[in-house]
Design a protein around this motif. Structure first.
Motif, PDB file in Angstrom:
ATOM      1  N   SER A 152     -10.454   7.726  -5.669  1.00  0.00           N
ATOM      2  CA  SER A 152      -9.577   8.260  -6.708  1.00  0.00           C
ATOM      3  C   SER A 152     -10.091   9.583  -7.264  1.00  0.00           C
ATOM      4  O   SER A 152     -11.292   9.867  -7.248  1.00  0.00           O
ATOM      5  CB  SER A 152      -9.436   7.252  -7.850  1.00  0.00           C
ATOM      6  OG  SER A 152      -8.962   6.008  -7.377  1.00  0.00           O
ATOM      7  N   ALA A 153      -9.169  10.372  -7.775  1.00  0.00           N
ATOM      8  CA  ALA A 153      -9.517  11.655  -8.393  1.00  0.00           C
ATOM      9  C   ALA A 153     -10.341  11.412  -9.651  1.00  0.00           C
ATOM     10  O   ALA A 153     -10.058  10.507 -10.437  1.00  0.00           O
ATOM     11  CB  ALA A 153      -8.240  12.419  -8.740  1.00  0.00           C
ATOM     12  N   GLY A 154     -11.367  12.225  -9.844  1.00  0.00           N
ATOM     13  CA  GLY A 154     -12.200  12.114 -11.027  1.00  0.00           C
ATOM     14  C   GLY A 154     -13.260  11.037 -10.950  1.00  0.00           C
ATOM     15  O   GLY A 154     -14.059  10.894 -11.883  1.00  0.00           O
TER      16      GLY A 154
ATOM     17  N   ASN B 171     -17.459  17.262  -8.622  1.00  0.00           N
ATOM     18  CA  ASN B 171     -16.109  17.323  -8.059  1.00  0.00           C
ATOM     19  C   ASN B 171     -16.160  17.098  -6.551  1.00  0.00           C
ATOM     20  O   ASN B 171     -15.545  17.831  -5.780  1.00  0.00           O
ATOM     21  CB  ASN B 171     -15.441  18.657  -8.378  1.00  0.00           C
ATOM     22  CG  ASN B 171     -14.912  18.719  -9.795  1.00  0.00           C
ATOM     23  OD1 ASN B 171     -14.379  17.742 -10.306  1.00  0.00           O
ATOM     24  ND2 ASN B 171     -15.066  19.853 -10.444  1.00  0.00           N
TER      25      ASN B 171
ATOM     26  N   LEU C 210     -15.339  15.422  -2.976  1.00  0.00           N
ATOM     27  CA  LEU C 210     -14.122  14.905  -2.355  1.00  0.00           C
ATOM     28  C   LEU C 210     -14.522  13.831  -1.344  1.00  0.00           C
ATOM     29  O   LEU C 210     -15.331  14.073  -0.447  1.00  0.00           O
ATOM     30  CB  LEU C 210     -13.361  16.030  -1.653  1.00  0.00           C
ATOM     31  CG  LEU C 210     -11.996  15.666  -1.061  1.00  0.00           C
ATOM     32  CD1 LEU C 210     -11.007  15.359  -2.181  1.00  0.00           C
ATOM     33  CD2 LEU C 210     -11.460  16.794  -0.188  1.00  0.00           C
TER      34      LEU C 210
ATOM     35  N   LEU D 133     -15.095  20.153  -4.055  1.00  0.00           N
ATOM     36  CA  LEU D 133     -13.888  20.922  -4.362  1.00  0.00           C
ATOM     37  C   LEU D 133     -14.222  22.248  -5.024  1.00  0.00           C
ATOM     38  O   LEU D 133     -13.397  23.165  -5.044  1.00  0.00           O
ATOM     39  CB  LEU D 133     -12.965  20.111  -5.283  1.00  0.00           C
ATOM     40  CG  LEU D 133     -12.341  18.847  -4.688  1.00  0.00           C
ATOM     41  CD1 LEU D 133     -11.587  18.089  -5.771  1.00  0.00           C
ATOM     42  CD2 LEU D 133     -11.426  19.176  -3.532  1.00  0.00           C
TER      43      LEU D 133
ATOM     44  N   TYR E 196      -5.696  10.388   1.834  1.00  0.00           N
ATOM     45  CA  TYR E 196      -7.156  10.324   1.761  1.00  0.00           C
ATOM     46  C   TYR E 196      -7.818  10.335   3.132  1.00  0.00           C
ATOM     47  O   TYR E 196      -9.040  10.201   3.222  1.00  0.00           O
ATOM     48  CB  TYR E 196      -7.593   9.069   1.008  1.00  0.00           C
ATOM     49  CG  TYR E 196      -7.066   8.993  -0.405  1.00  0.00           C
ATOM     50  CD1 TYR E 196      -7.472   9.916  -1.370  1.00  0.00           C
ATOM     51  CD2 TYR E 196      -6.160   7.997  -0.785  1.00  0.00           C
ATOM     52  CE1 TYR E 196      -6.991   9.841  -2.665  1.00  0.00           C
ATOM     53  CE2 TYR E 196      -5.680   7.919  -2.082  1.00  0.00           C
ATOM     54  CZ  TYR E 196      -6.102   8.838  -3.018  1.00  0.00           C
ATOM     55  OH  TYR E 196      -5.620   8.776  -4.297  1.00  0.00           O
TER      56      TYR E 196
ATOM     57  N   ASN F 280      -2.876  22.030  -3.910  1.00  0.00           N
ATOM     58  CA  ASN F 280      -3.629  21.084  -4.730  1.00  0.00           C
ATOM     59  C   ASN F 280      -4.768  20.567  -3.868  1.00  0.00           C
ATOM     60  O   ASN F 280      -4.550  19.805  -2.928  1.00  0.00           O
ATOM     61  CB  ASN F 280      -2.731  19.939  -5.186  1.00  0.00           C
ATOM     62  CG  ASN F 280      -3.443  18.961  -6.111  1.00  0.00           C
ATOM     63  OD1 ASN F 280      -4.575  18.564  -5.867  1.00  0.00           O
ATOM     64  ND2 ASN F 280      -2.760  18.551  -7.152  1.00  0.00           N
TER      65      ASN F 280
ATOM     66  N   PHE G 225      -7.094  18.439  -4.108  1.00  0.00           N
ATOM     67  CA  PHE G 225      -7.407  17.010  -4.026  1.00  0.00           C
ATOM     68  C   PHE G 225      -6.423  16.245  -3.156  1.00  0.00           C
ATOM     69  O   PHE G 225      -6.818  15.491  -2.276  1.00  0.00           O
ATOM     70  CB  PHE G 225      -7.455  16.386  -5.420  1.00  0.00           C
ATOM     71  CG  PHE G 225      -7.696  14.894  -5.370  1.00  0.00           C
ATOM     72  CD1 PHE G 225      -8.965  14.398  -5.117  1.00  0.00           C
ATOM     73  CD2 PHE G 225      -6.653  13.998  -5.552  1.00  0.00           C
ATOM     74  CE1 PHE G 225      -9.193  13.033  -5.041  1.00  0.00           C
ATOM     75  CE2 PHE G 225      -6.866  12.634  -5.484  1.00  0.00           C
ATOM     76  CZ  PHE G 225      -8.141  12.135  -5.230  1.00  0.00           C
ATOM     77  N   ASP G 226      -5.110  16.435  -3.387  1.00  0.00           N
ATOM     78  CA  ASP G 226      -4.138  15.624  -2.645  1.00  0.00           C
ATOM     79  C   ASP G 226      -3.421  16.389  -1.539  1.00  0.00           C
ATOM     80  O   ASP G 226      -2.627  15.810  -0.793  1.00  0.00           O
ATOM     81  CB  ASP G 226      -3.119  14.986  -3.591  1.00  0.00           C
ATOM     82  CG  ASP G 226      -2.259  15.993  -4.338  1.00  0.00           C
ATOM     83  OD1 ASP G 226      -2.156  17.151  -3.886  1.00  0.00           O
ATOM     84  OD2 ASP G 226      -1.687  15.622  -5.376  1.00  0.00           O
TER      85      ASP G 226
END
Length: 277
Positions: free
Chosen positions: A43-45, A54, A56, A103, A195, A255, A257-258
């Motif tokens: 999950s993010a964060g 940060n 990934l 990231l 992911y 973006n 992350f995703d």
């Protein structure tokens, strides 16, 4: 800051250069709450001890397997064994996640050369970012639809053109099904395929942020009309971008992350006149 060739008067050629470099390195040394599952760890964060703040994380994507007319997303665990179960299940543990990179860029640099001559000035600012990663083209790994087609868009705002890949190739081991054929996917593929490790690419890039052309009017001319100083300035912003990733994606328009796409910054032009009375 460097004055390579100093202009002693207005008519001489002057060359200046400005360089800025920075390096970023950080590591989490303590976490008071562990992930509840392997999927939660993606999950993010989510913080991971021993990794950047940060970082990934992904699952080790193997490919798509077709069994009895059904599509399965395959992943590899930490022991090297392959699975076709959903990574949202208990079979996917925290030990199975893989670190894909940070990231945040490790290196950031700007370089601004400037030329001056006979009242004219010309400069351009280059910005470079490197040592980090991002996700891209996650639309290619998205599946949606039912026997009713695309009338229910639960996870996306609009139907992406990448959905055509499945229908054009005819290779069911390369792209996930969509439309009515999406009913043949085992598990919530549209929830977790973003992911997959195959979506991660280098995020290094170089940009020419702006080019500025200016002209300072001679004092003999401006003082005749009661002006102490007058300058004309023209600036072009977002001039050019060079990226390292094979997808050709601008990291500032993604973006990270995703992997979803964002609007690219448009090229802008600014004209200004400065007057000092």
């Amino acid at each position: 800051n460097g004055h390579i060739l100093e202009a002693r008067n207005r008519n001489q050629l002057g060359i200046n250069a400005y360089l800025n470099l920075s390096y970023n390195k950080n590591k989490i040394i303590y976490v008071n709450k562990a992930p509840s599952s392997g999927f939660d760890a993606l999950s993010a964060g989510r913080l991971h001890k021993g990794y950047p703040i940060n970082g990934l994380f992904s699952y080790d994507y193997v490919g798509i397997e077709v069994i009895d007319d059904l599509q399965y997303v395959m992943w590899r665990d930490h022991d090297g064994r392959t699975h076709n179960s959903s990574v949202t299940n208990d079979s996917f543990t925290v030990n199975d996640i893989v670190y894909s990179g940070s990231l945040d860029p490790k290196f950031v640099g700007t370089f601004t050369p400037e030329l001056t001559w006979k009242g004219f000035s010309l400069s351009g600012m280059f910005a470079c970012y490197g040592g980090h990663v991002m996700r891209v083209n996650t639309d290619d790994m998205t599946a949606e639809g039912s026997e009713s087609g695309y009338n229910i868009t639960t996870f996306i705002d609009a139907i992406p053109s990448s959905y055509l890949n499945y229908w054009r190739t005819g290779d069911r081991t390369k792209y996930l099904a969509n439309g009515y054929a999406a009913d043949n996917i085992v598990g919530s593929a549209d929830l977790y395929t973003r992911y997959a490790s195959c979506n991660v690419v280098p995020a290094d890039y170089l940009k020419l942020r702006n080019i500025v052309l200016g002209y300072t009017f001679p004092n003999q001319l401006t003082r005749r009309v009661g002006i102490n100083e007058a300058r004309l300035r023209v600036q072009m912003t977002n001039v050019a971008t060079w990226v390292r990733n094979s997808a050709g994606k601008d990291p500032e328009a993604v973006n990270a992350f995703d992997g979803t796409n964002r609007d690219k910054a448009p090229r802008q032009y600014t004209f200004s006149l400065f007057l000092n009375f």
